[in-house]
Scaffold this motif. Structure first.
Motif, PDB file in Angstrom:
ATOM      1  N   THR A   1       1.860  13.318  -9.844  1.00 38.68           N
ATOM      2  CA  THR A   1       1.537  14.601  -8.784  1.00 38.68           C
ATOM      3  C   THR A   1       1.822  14.322  -7.632  1.00 38.68           C
ATOM      4  OG1 THR A   1      -0.510  14.991 -10.288  1.00 38.68           O
ATOM      5  CG2 THR A   1      -0.416  16.182  -7.950  1.00 38.68           C
ATOM      6  N   ARG A   2       1.699  13.350  -6.811  1.00 39.08           N
ATOM      7  CA  ARG A   2       2.185  13.078  -5.393  1.00 39.08           C
ATOM      8  C   ARG A   2       3.575  13.121  -5.333  1.00 39.08           C
ATOM      9  NH1 ARG A   2      -2.480   9.395  -5.353  1.00 39.08           N
ATOM     10  NH2 ARG A   2      -1.281   7.486  -5.881  1.00 39.08           N
ATOM     11  N   ILE A   3       4.429  12.365  -6.253  1.00 39.46           N
ATOM     12  CA  ILE A   3       5.778  12.753  -6.282  1.00 39.46           C
ATOM     13  C   ILE A   3       6.299  13.856  -6.653  1.00 39.46           C
ATOM     14  CG2 ILE A   3       8.031  11.968  -7.736  1.00 39.46           C
ATOM     15  CD1 ILE A   3       6.569   9.533  -6.062  1.00 39.46           C
ATOM     16  N   LYS A   4       5.504  14.915  -7.184  1.00 37.41           N
ATOM     17  CA  LYS A   4       5.998  16.176  -7.349  1.00 37.41           C
ATOM     18  C   LYS A   4       5.666  17.166  -6.231  1.00 37.41           C
ATOM     19  CE  LYS A   4       4.883  17.015 -12.350  1.00 37.41           C
ATOM     20  NZ  LYS A   4       3.970  17.610 -13.351  1.00 37.41           N
TER      21      LYS A   4
ATOM     22  N   GLN B   1      -4.259  15.289  -3.241  1.00 33.14           N
ATOM     23  CA  GLN B   1      -3.327  14.492  -3.289  1.00 33.14           C
ATOM     24  C   GLN B   1      -2.524  14.406  -1.758  1.00 33.14           C
ATOM     25  OE1 GLN B   1      -2.942  12.027  -5.192  1.00 33.14           O
ATOM     26  NE2 GLN B   1      -4.152  12.886  -6.958  1.00 33.14           N
ATOM     27  N   LEU B   2      -2.608  15.563  -1.313  1.00 33.44           N
ATOM     28  CA  LEU B   2      -2.070  15.833   0.048  1.00 33.44           C
ATOM     29  C   LEU B   2      -2.923  14.803   1.098  1.00 33.44           C
ATOM     30  CD1 LEU B   2      -1.225  19.645   0.396  1.00 33.44           C
ATOM     31  CD2 LEU B   2       0.143  17.578   0.519  1.00 33.44           C
ATOM     32  N   ARG B   3      -4.161  14.569   0.816  1.00 36.35           N
ATOM     33  CA  ARG B   3      -4.963  13.921   1.902  1.00 36.35           C
ATOM     34  C   ARG B   3      -4.532  12.476   1.894  1.00 36.35           C
ATOM     35  NH1 ARG B   3      -9.926  13.676  -0.510  1.00 36.35           N
ATOM     36  NH2 ARG B   3     -10.187  16.027   0.202  1.00 36.35           N
ATOM     37  N   THR B   4      -4.113  11.744   0.656  1.00 38.62           N
ATOM     38  CA  THR B   4      -3.495  10.376   0.401  1.00 38.62           C
ATOM     39  C   THR B   4      -2.336  10.488   0.923  1.00 38.62           C
ATOM     40  OG1 THR B   4      -4.645  10.320  -1.600  1.00 38.62           O
ATOM     41  CG2 THR B   4      -2.699   8.739  -1.316  1.00 38.62           C
ATOM     42  N   LEU B   5      -1.203  11.554   1.021  1.00 37.45           N
ATOM     43  CA  LEU B   5      -0.077  11.637   1.275  1.00 37.45           C
ATOM     44  C   LEU B   5      -0.207  11.527   2.944  1.00 37.45           C
ATOM     45  CD1 LEU B   5       1.661  13.875  -1.272  1.00 37.45           C
ATOM     46  CD2 LEU B   5       2.202  11.403  -1.075  1.00 37.45           C
ATOM     47  N   LYS B   6      -1.274  12.102   3.376  1.00 39.91           N
ATOM     48  CA  LYS B   6      -1.215  12.302   5.045  1.00 39.91           C
ATOM     49  C   LYS B   6      -1.527  10.884   5.535  1.00 39.91           C
ATOM     50  CE  LYS B   6      -3.824  15.743   5.200  1.00 39.91           C
ATOM     51  NZ  LYS B   6      -4.805  17.049   5.641  1.00 39.91           N
ATOM     52  N   GLN B   7      -2.571  10.097   4.934  1.00 41.32           N
ATOM     53  CA  GLN B   7      -3.083   8.716   5.185  1.00 41.32           C
ATOM     54  C   GLN B   7      -1.812   8.040   5.146  1.00 41.32           C
ATOM     55  OE1 GLN B   7      -6.388   8.392   2.385  1.00 41.32           O
ATOM     56  NE2 GLN B   7      -7.665   9.188   3.912  1.00 41.32           N
ATOM     57  N   ALA B   8      -1.054   8.269   4.209  1.00 39.86           N
ATOM     58  CA  ALA B   8       0.224   7.150   4.142  1.00 39.86           C
ATOM     59  C   ALA B   8       1.374   7.619   5.199  1.00 39.86           C
ATOM     60  CB  ALA B   8       0.610   7.075   2.773  1.00 39.86           C
ATOM     61  N   ARG B   9       1.188   8.765   6.069  1.00 40.14           N
ATOM     62  CA  ARG B   9       2.173   9.215   6.749  1.00 40.14           C
ATOM     63  C   ARG B   9       3.250   9.711   6.045  1.00 40.14           C
ATOM     64  NH1 ARG B   9       3.006   5.275  11.360  1.00 40.14           N
ATOM     65  NH2 ARG B   9       2.695   3.747   9.566  1.00 40.14           N
ATOM     66  N   LEU B  10       3.427  10.288   4.973  1.00 34.66           N
ATOM     67  CA  LEU B  10       4.470  10.634   4.299  1.00 34.66           C
ATOM     68  C   LEU B  10       4.580  11.865   4.474  1.00 34.66           C
ATOM     69  CD1 LEU B  10       4.005   8.765   1.175  1.00 34.66           C
ATOM     70  CD2 LEU B  10       5.627   8.302   2.995  1.00 34.66           C
TER      71      LEU B  10
ATOM     72  N   ASP C   1       0.770  -1.012   0.013  1.00 29.50           N
ATOM     73  CA  ASP C   1       0.003  -0.107  -0.005  1.00 29.50           C
ATOM     74  C   ASP C   1       0.718   1.143  -0.027  1.00 29.50           C
ATOM     75  OD1 ASP C   1      -2.727  -0.987  -0.256  1.00 29.50           O
ATOM     76  OD2 ASP C   1      -2.935  -0.894   2.140  1.00 29.50           O
ATOM     77  N   LEU C   2       1.990   1.256   0.878  1.00 27.75           N
ATOM     78  CA  LEU C   2       2.887   2.301   0.922  1.00 27.75           C
ATOM     79  C   LEU C   2       3.378   2.749  -0.667  1.00 27.75           C
ATOM     80  CD1 LEU C   2       4.515   4.560   2.199  1.00 27.75           C
ATOM     81  CD2 LEU C   2       6.389   2.734   2.706  1.00 27.75           C
ATOM     82  N   PHE C   3       3.950   1.748  -1.373  1.00 29.42           N
ATOM     83  CA  PHE C   3       4.285   1.893  -2.555  1.00 29.42           C
ATOM     84  C   PHE C   3       3.348   2.374  -3.434  1.00 29.42           C
ATOM     85  CE2 PHE C   3       7.965  -0.750  -0.849  1.00 29.42           C
ATOM     86  CZ  PHE C   3       9.242   0.216  -1.010  1.00 29.42           C
ATOM     87  N   LYS C   4       2.262   1.915  -3.467  1.00 29.33           N
ATOM     88  CA  LYS C   4       0.918   2.500  -4.335  1.00 29.33           C
ATOM     89  C   LYS C   4       0.983   3.954  -4.391  1.00 29.33           C
ATOM     90  CE  LYS C   4      -1.661  -1.636  -3.952  1.00 29.33           C
ATOM     91  NZ  LYS C   4      -3.225  -2.251  -3.356  1.00 29.33           N
ATOM     92  N   VAL C   5       1.185   4.504  -3.288  1.00 27.54           N
ATOM     93  CA  VAL C   5       1.286   5.878  -2.900  1.00 27.54           C
ATOM     94  C   VAL C   5       2.233   6.606  -3.902  1.00 27.54           C
ATOM     95  CG1 VAL C   5       1.382   7.981  -1.257  1.00 27.54           C
ATOM     96  CG2 VAL C   5       0.170   5.681  -0.730  1.00 27.54           C
ATOM     97  N   PHE C   6       3.237   6.061  -4.107  1.00 29.70           N
ATOM     98  CA  PHE C   6       4.274   6.620  -4.964  1.00 29.70           C
ATOM     99  C   PHE C   6       4.002   6.366  -6.413  1.00 29.70           C
ATOM    100  CE2 PHE C   6       6.768   5.676  -0.909  1.00 29.70           C
ATOM    101  CZ  PHE C   6       7.317   7.033  -0.778  1.00 29.70           C
ATOM    102  N   GLY C   7       2.932   5.923  -6.822  1.00 25.42           N
ATOM    103  CA  GLY C   7       2.550   5.513  -8.005  1.00 25.42           C
ATOM    104  C   GLY C   7       1.692   6.726  -8.915  1.00 25.42           C
TER     105      GLY C   7
END
Length: 134
Positions: free
Chosen positions: A61-64, A93-102, A52-58
């Motif tokens: 926009t999130r990488i940017k 996208q920040l919501r997704t990054l927050k949920q992943a604790r990134l 799941d963590l690696f999916k977030v990097f997919g």
């Protein structure tokens, strides 16, 4: 991005030494047996969480967004301007990054200021970039 540009980006990202805890039970190389294979497979739930963590990097926009936050805290408007996206898209996208604790955030009056959660996030991005630039 051509190979020269990738190398410039990769070389601009500082590499960090590993401070891995030898007792984590994660199945990494630090816990490998004599043949280099992990002594035991991590539990299924841990592997699911890792996938799941690696999916977030997919998502580009999130990488940017993560790149925009490397070394500097920013508000949504600044991130949106820097990466060329709408504030709505960045917030989503920040919501997704927050949920992943990134990423983490703090309130500054009416503004919300975002930053990378910890040095691990920086290291993951740097290692990924280093890997694709080889």
């Amino acid at each position: 991005m051509d190979a020269v540009e990738k190398e410039k980006v990769a070389s601009s990202v500082p590499r960090e030494a590993s401070s891995h805890d030898g007792g984590c039970g994660c199945g990494c190389a630090n816990h490998a047996g004599a043949d280099g294979m992990p002594e035991c497979m991590p539990d299924e739930e841990l592997l699911y969480d890792l996938a799941d963590l690696f999916k977030v990097f997919g998502d580009t926009t999130r990488i940017k967004i993560l790149y925009a936050l490397m070394g500097q805290q920013r508000c949504v408007a600044d991130i949106a301007e820097l990466i060329g996206a709408t504030q709505s898209a960045v917030s989503h996208q920040l919501r997704t990054l927050k949920q992943a604790r990134l990423v983490k955030f703090q309130r500054d009056g009416k503004n919300v200021i975002y930053s990378l959660s910890d040095d691990h996030v920086h290291t993951m991005i740097a290692q990924g970039m280093s890997h694709i630039c080889e």
